[in-house]
Design an enzyme around this catalytic site. Structure first.
Site, PDB file in Angstrom:
ATOM      1  N   ASP A  15       0.853  -1.198   0.000  1.00  0.00           N
ATOM      2  CA  ASP A  15       0.000   0.000   0.000  1.00  0.00           C
ATOM      3  C   ASP A  15       0.892   1.253   0.000  1.00  0.00           C
ATOM      4  O   ASP A  15       0.834   2.056   0.908  1.00  0.00           O
ATOM      5  CB  ASP A  15      -0.963   0.007   1.201  1.00  0.00           C
ATOM      6  CG  ASP A  15      -0.252   0.041   2.549  1.00  0.00           C
ATOM      7  OD1 ASP A  15       0.903  -0.423   2.627  1.00  0.00           O
ATOM      8  OD2 ASP A  15      -0.842   0.536   3.525  1.00  0.00           O
ATOM      9  N   ASP A  20       6.780   1.088   2.075  1.00  0.00           N
ATOM     10  CA  ASP A  20       6.440   0.080   1.061  1.00  0.00           C
ATOM     11  C   ASP A  20       7.286   0.271  -0.194  1.00  0.00           C
ATOM     12  O   ASP A  20       7.749  -0.703  -0.804  1.00  0.00           O
ATOM     13  CB  ASP A  20       4.968   0.179   0.656  1.00  0.00           C
ATOM     14  CG  ASP A  20       4.014   0.077   1.816  1.00  0.00           C
ATOM     15  OD1 ASP A  20       3.441  -0.998   2.012  1.00  0.00           O
ATOM     16  OD2 ASP A  20       3.838   1.090   2.515  1.00  0.00           O
ATOM     17  N   ASN A  44      -2.146   3.094   3.359  1.00  0.00           N
ATOM     18  CA  ASN A  44      -1.465   4.373   3.548  1.00  0.00           C
ATOM     19  C   ASN A  44      -2.168   5.490   2.779  1.00  0.00           C
ATOM     20  O   ASN A  44      -2.069   6.659   3.149  1.00  0.00           O
ATOM     21  CB  ASN A  44      -0.006   4.268   3.140  1.00  0.00           C
ATOM     22  CG  ASN A  44       0.787   3.419   4.121  1.00  0.00           C
ATOM     23  OD1 ASN A  44       0.523   3.426   5.314  1.00  0.00           O
ATOM     24  ND2 ASN A  44       1.754   2.669   3.609  1.00  0.00           N
ATOM     25  N   THR A 129       2.519  -5.980   3.169  1.00  0.00           N
ATOM     26  CA  THR A 129       3.027  -4.907   4.026  1.00  0.00           C
ATOM     27  C   THR A 129       1.970  -3.829   4.262  1.00  0.00           C
ATOM     28  O   THR A 129       2.304  -2.726   4.689  1.00  0.00           O
ATOM     29  CB  THR A 129       4.301  -4.276   3.427  1.00  0.00           C
ATOM     30  OG1 THR A 129       3.981  -3.677   2.164  1.00  0.00           O
ATOM     31  CG2 THR A 129       5.391  -5.313   3.248  1.00  0.00           C
ATOM     32  N   PHE A 168      -1.146  -0.077  12.692  1.00  0.00           N
ATOM     33  CA  PHE A 168      -2.111   0.370  11.687  1.00  0.00           C
ATOM     34  C   PHE A 168      -2.603  -0.747  10.776  1.00  0.00           C
ATOM     35  O   PHE A 168      -3.816  -0.867  10.525  1.00  0.00           O
ATOM     36  CB  PHE A 168      -1.515   1.492  10.825  1.00  0.00           C
ATOM     37  CG  PHE A 168      -2.423   1.898   9.696  1.00  0.00           C
ATOM     38  CD1 PHE A 168      -3.526   2.704   9.924  1.00  0.00           C
ATOM     39  CD2 PHE A 168      -2.204   1.439   8.395  1.00  0.00           C
ATOM     40  CE1 PHE A 168      -4.386   3.060   8.895  1.00  0.00           C
ATOM     41  CE2 PHE A 168      -3.054   1.788   7.361  1.00  0.00           C
ATOM     42  CZ  PHE A 168      -4.146   2.604   7.614  1.00  0.00           C
ATOM     43  N   ASN A 169      -1.709  -1.557  10.201  1.00  0.00           N
ATOM     44  CA  ASN A 169      -2.137  -2.548   9.213  1.00  0.00           C
ATOM     45  C   ASN A 169      -3.145  -3.527   9.795  1.00  0.00           C
ATOM     46  O   ASN A 169      -4.092  -3.938   9.116  1.00  0.00           O
ATOM     47  CB  ASN A 169      -0.929  -3.325   8.670  1.00  0.00           C
ATOM     48  CG  ASN A 169      -0.062  -2.490   7.769  1.00  0.00           C
ATOM     49  OD1 ASN A 169      -0.492  -1.474   7.220  1.00  0.00           O
ATOM     50  ND2 ASN A 169       1.198  -2.893   7.614  1.00  0.00           N
ATOM     51  N   HIS A 241       9.751   0.293   8.163  1.00  0.00           N
ATOM     52  CA  HIS A 241       8.997  -0.885   8.589  1.00  0.00           C
ATOM     53  C   HIS A 241       9.010  -2.018   7.563  1.00  0.00           C
ATOM     54  O   HIS A 241       9.429  -3.145   7.843  1.00  0.00           O
ATOM     55  CB  HIS A 241       7.523  -0.513   8.827  1.00  0.00           C
ATOM     56  CG  HIS A 241       7.277   0.547   9.842  1.00  0.00           C
ATOM     57  ND1 HIS A 241       7.374   0.322  11.202  1.00  0.00           N
ATOM     58  CD2 HIS A 241       6.896   1.838   9.702  1.00  0.00           C
ATOM     59  CE1 HIS A 241       7.066   1.420  11.851  1.00  0.00           C
ATOM     60  NE2 HIS A 241       6.769   2.358  10.970  1.00  0.00           N
ATOM     61  N   ASP A 242       8.496  -1.727   6.371  1.00  0.00           N
ATOM     62  CA  ASP A 242       8.161  -2.792   5.425  1.00  0.00           C
ATOM     63  C   ASP A 242       9.389  -3.470   4.841  1.00  0.00           C
ATOM     64  O   ASP A 242       9.355  -4.661   4.517  1.00  0.00           O
ATOM     65  CB  ASP A 242       7.277  -2.230   4.311  1.00  0.00           C
ATOM     66  CG  ASP A 242       5.951  -1.715   4.838  1.00  0.00           C
ATOM     67  OD1 ASP A 242       5.546  -2.127   5.941  1.00  0.00           O
ATOM     68  OD2 ASP A 242       5.326  -0.873   4.169  1.00  0.00           O
TER      69      ASP A 242
END
Length: 312
Positions: A15, A20, A44, A129, A168-169, A241-242
């Protein structure tokens, strides 16, 4: 005549989203994996914007051969919420990118994943992700046939970034997340406990810029992404993060995991989307995920800088 072995076949479900985009670049630069395609999901930003962003990043590195299939534009049962407060109006604010030079496939993400996985000689690894809606819909259709494992970025043992309780995800579509953790497919949860150890520093940014055009693009992404994290956490950088999920797949050992039970809170308004990890085995629930607990931060950034440099 020698034949170069192919890497692990993967599909990235993204996303984009700053981190990402960096995860996508890391996968493209890594021979350990064979990227079969990209699927997109809301998260996102809206699906229209995340799909355009995936295409724009692929254009940047000349990969107009990589298929991109748009997926779910909303959660399974919840209202749509996007993380524009973190990623901006475009979902990829900061660097200037031209509009995409092509359209996405005229095929939905679940159809693309189903067809591509069925056609693969080797079982495919899914690397989601963003919110897990596409993956949950695929599992509902196929039961996970010819899927080797799922390596997801999401969740946390003890913190949240959307609410005090939830990442969030997972918060965005907790029903989809619970479907993934309830499946029989081996799953790795790369959550905030490790991705918050992957925070950029000025020294890392200097190294990225020194690699060339793509590294400078990544540095521009991080510059915008850092604003939210500076204001929220006081960090002089941003967590990638991803890309940690991709790094866990291509360089085993960077992320330390423990095999534990993970359940997703669906009922509580206060704790919606919390990943309840039985870290100390307080229940008799069977372990269903490899949960990230530590990251070799230096090794991660060495890998990221080296691979981004390959794209220059």
């Amino acid at each position: 005549m020698s034949v170069t072995p192919k890497g692990i076949p993967i599909i990235l479900d993204l996303d984009p989203g700053h981190d990402d985009a960096i995860a996508l670049l890391l996968a493209l630069a890594s021979p350990e994996v064979e990227l079969l395609g990209v699927t997109t999901v809301y998260g996102n930003q809206t699906l229209e914007k995340t799909t355009a962003n995936a295409l724009r990043v692929l254009d940047l590195v000349g990969r107009d051969d990589m298929p991109v299939a748009p997926g779910a534009d909303r959660p399974l049962v919840r209202d749509l919420t996007v993380a524009s407060h973190v990623h901006g109006d475009s979902g990829l604010d900061g660097p200037v990118l031209a509009p995409p030079t092509r359209a996405a496939l005229d095929e939905r993400a679940v159809d693309f994943m189903d067809r591509t996985i069925a056609a693969s000689d080797a079982p495919v690894t899914l690397v989601p992700t963003g919110p897990l809606t596409n993956v949950a819909l695929l599992l509902e259709r196929t039961g996970g046939a010819n899927i080797d494992r799922i390596v997801l970025m999401g969740g946390a043992i003890a913190e949240g970034n959307m609410t005090p309780a939830a990442e969030f995800n997972i918060w965005a579509d907790p029903e989809a997340a619970q479907a993934v953790f309830s499946s029989s497919i081996p799953t790795a949860m790369i959550g905030l406990d490790v991705t918050h150890q992957a925070v950029t520093t000025p020294a890392v940014i200097e190294r990225l810029v020194a690699t060339g055009q793509v590294g400078a693009f990544v540095a521009d992404l991080v510059e915008f992404f850092s604003v939210y994290h500076r204001e929220t956490y006081g960090w002089d950088g941003a967590p990638i993060h991803d890309a940690v999920a991709v790094a866990h797949l291509i360089r085993p050992g960077l992320v330390t995991t423990v095999h534990r039970n993970v359940e997703v809170e669906l009922v509580s308004e206060l704790c919606r989307g919390r990943t309840v990890v039985d870290l100390w085995r307080r229940t008799e629930r069977d372990a269903n995920a490899d949960v990230g607990v530590a990251l070799d931060t230096g090794g991660f950034f060495d890998l990221l800088v080296e691979r981004i440099g390959r794209l220059a």
